[in-house]
Design a protein around this motif. Sequence first.
Motif, PDB file in Angstrom:
ATOM      1  N   ALA A  68      -6.789   9.767  35.062  1.00 17.86           N
ATOM      2  CA  ALA A  68      -7.649  10.546  35.959  1.00 17.86           C
ATOM      3  C   ALA A  68      -6.877  11.720  36.552  1.00 17.86           C
TER       4      ALA A  68
ATOM      5  N   ARG B 161      -4.441  13.333  35.132  1.00 13.97           N
ATOM      6  CA  ARG B 161      -4.347  14.346  34.083  1.00 13.97           C
ATOM      7  C   ARG B 161      -5.679  15.062  33.902  1.00 13.97           C
ATOM      8  N   ALA B 162      -6.768  14.294  34.020  1.00 10.76           N
ATOM      9  CA  ALA B 162      -8.093  14.903  33.884  1.00 10.76           C
ATOM     10  C   ALA B 162      -8.313  15.941  34.979  1.00 10.76           C
ATOM     11  N   VAL B 163      -7.941  15.584  36.209  1.00  9.64           N
ATOM     12  CA  VAL B 163      -8.100  16.518  37.323  1.00  9.64           C
ATOM     13  C   VAL B 163      -7.224  17.749  37.104  1.00  9.64           C
TER      14      VAL B 163
ATOM     15  N   TYR C 298     -11.200  17.103  26.783  1.00  9.80           N
ATOM     16  CA  TYR C 298      -9.828  17.357  27.209  1.00  9.80           C
ATOM     17  C   TYR C 298      -8.953  17.500  25.971  1.00  9.80           C
TER      18      TYR C 298
ATOM     19  N   MET D  83      -5.748  15.436  25.415  1.00 15.70           N
ATOM     20  CA  MET D  83      -5.804  13.977  25.399  1.00 15.70           C
ATOM     21  C   MET D  83      -6.307  13.518  24.040  1.00 15.70           C
TER      22      MET D  83
ATOM     23  N   LEU E  65     -11.603   7.639  29.534  1.00 17.31           N
ATOM     24  CA  LEU E  65     -11.859   8.379  30.769  1.00 17.31           C
ATOM     25  C   LEU E  65     -13.352   8.341  31.103  1.00 17.31           C
TER      26      LEU E  65
ATOM     27  N   TYR F 140     -14.216   5.583  33.253  1.00 19.36           N
ATOM     28  CA  TYR F 140     -13.309   5.531  34.402  1.00 19.36           C
ATOM     29  C   TYR F 140     -13.840   4.688  35.553  1.00 19.36           C
TER      30      TYR F 140
END
Lengths: 303, 245
Positions: free
Chosen positions: A179, A181-183, B88, B91, B99, B102
């Motif tokens: 999360a 890294r996602a942000v 992403y 990733m 994700l 999540y």
Amino acid sequence: MAFDFNSLLAFIIFGVTIGVVYGIVALGISLIYSGLDIVHFAHGEMYMFGAFFGLVLAHNVGVPYPVALVGAMILTALLGMAVERVFYRRLTRAGGGYTVAGMGMIICGFGMSVALVNAAYFFFGAEAEPFRANLDYIPRLTFPGDINVPESYVLTAIISVLLMAGLHYFLRHTKTGLAVRAVAHNKDIAYLMGVNVPLMISLIFGLACGLAAAAGVLIGPMQSVQVEMGYLMLMKAFAAAVVGGFGSLPGAIVGGIMVGIFENLGAAYISASHKDIYAFLLLILVLMFKPSGLFGVEAKVKA
Amino acid sequence: MLEVKDVHAGYGNLKILRGINMNVPTGGIVTLLGGNGTGKSTLLKAISGLIPLMQGDVFFNGVNISNMKPHQRMRLGLVQVTQAKEAYPAMTVEENLVLGAYTRRDREGTKADLEKVYEFFPVLRERRKQLSGTLSGGEVQMLVIGRGLMAAPKMLMLDEPSAALAPKVVLEIFANINRIAKSGVTILVVEQNVRMALILAQYGYIIRDGVIMMQGEADNLISDPAVKDSFLGGSVADTSKALRN
């Protein structure tokens, strides 16, 4: 001075140990940069506060050094999260580093740096304090050729590697790390995935400041602890971050190590009294020949 | 399931949506059509909470979600699938999918859903260790839809799933959206590909300049002369056959 292979080796070993500390601080700066698109100019002060927290815990409270290290990290993380929540969030919410608010953010960082330095004068006084730590249980390392590495350096190396490995594991192999890294990559999408973005930003800030504190406590026993120590560390950590490639986490570490080695060799073979210049010499060289840094990530494109 | 009431929204002082009313019934596929810059994506952002409403309300399953943050709305089961370019890239495929789940705490269900996504899109299983930045356009679209499914949505909002894809790939994606709808997920699909969207959906809204210009049953819209003139040309029979087989 006649060339002596053993002393060269020694300079490199000491350079690497001090370099990983620069790397840890640079790691925090990179983390904040990739997470919030802001360059945090008060990060040196987080390092300084970390060192003082460690000092107070070890000397005044009397806890063992490792406990002081962890305690300082936690306290500084909390301090950093509070600063982010109260002062930075308004600005970061209005847009990151590429907007007018981003400029405000830089100025706010400088202001925070001055404010924190003065707060530290108020609480801790202006005198440089030696950080006496009992490290007898750490073995001294002896390398071939009579190179003795003091306990504090050995400990620094061990703790730094542990911290880096921990951070790597957290970012790569845990859901919260995912999360984060996602942000860092895109806040809107992270929001749509159900990630509590403001909470993650707090976490990023806390992590980065905790790392800076660890660096402060690790440097403590090598040099003394004083209020003005943050400024130079910030500059060197910036140099490390840029040399490695701004925003790249492995780059921050490698950059830190390079700055450390470069600085030690410069001090040894050119002039010791200009020790602090060499980091920036390296910075300029890297910027001239590889401006994106060694591990340069492409500039993030905003939609 | 989703009710949009007199919604006004925009960016800063710029108002883009001027009084949108919309209704997406449970279990259906509804499409929102319109060209570039008509307010389609703005409406999606307003529904998912990425931009605040200036006026009006959004209800999801009877709950007023107008003042909720995006992650809170998402936790109710209102999941927006982002545009394909917004996977992403750094990733792996599987990290992207994880994700998507999540917010979920049920490991078994998540695992089962991962399998389900891989069954829907077998190519994602082949590529699961690859960085999603290395996928083709169609594969990334499958990835973002799969990522949306991982959240166990009650309703899925898709933002232009046909954008920049070859017709054959579009057909495959739309057939999969149809399967997802059949599995019980309500769907709102925003599209520029009017023909495909109206064949897929039961009901359509056409948006222009921030207002709903026209709405109706998809079958009626597709044969409506005004729609035909401005958006469609030629026969729909062939596409229809290919999609439904």
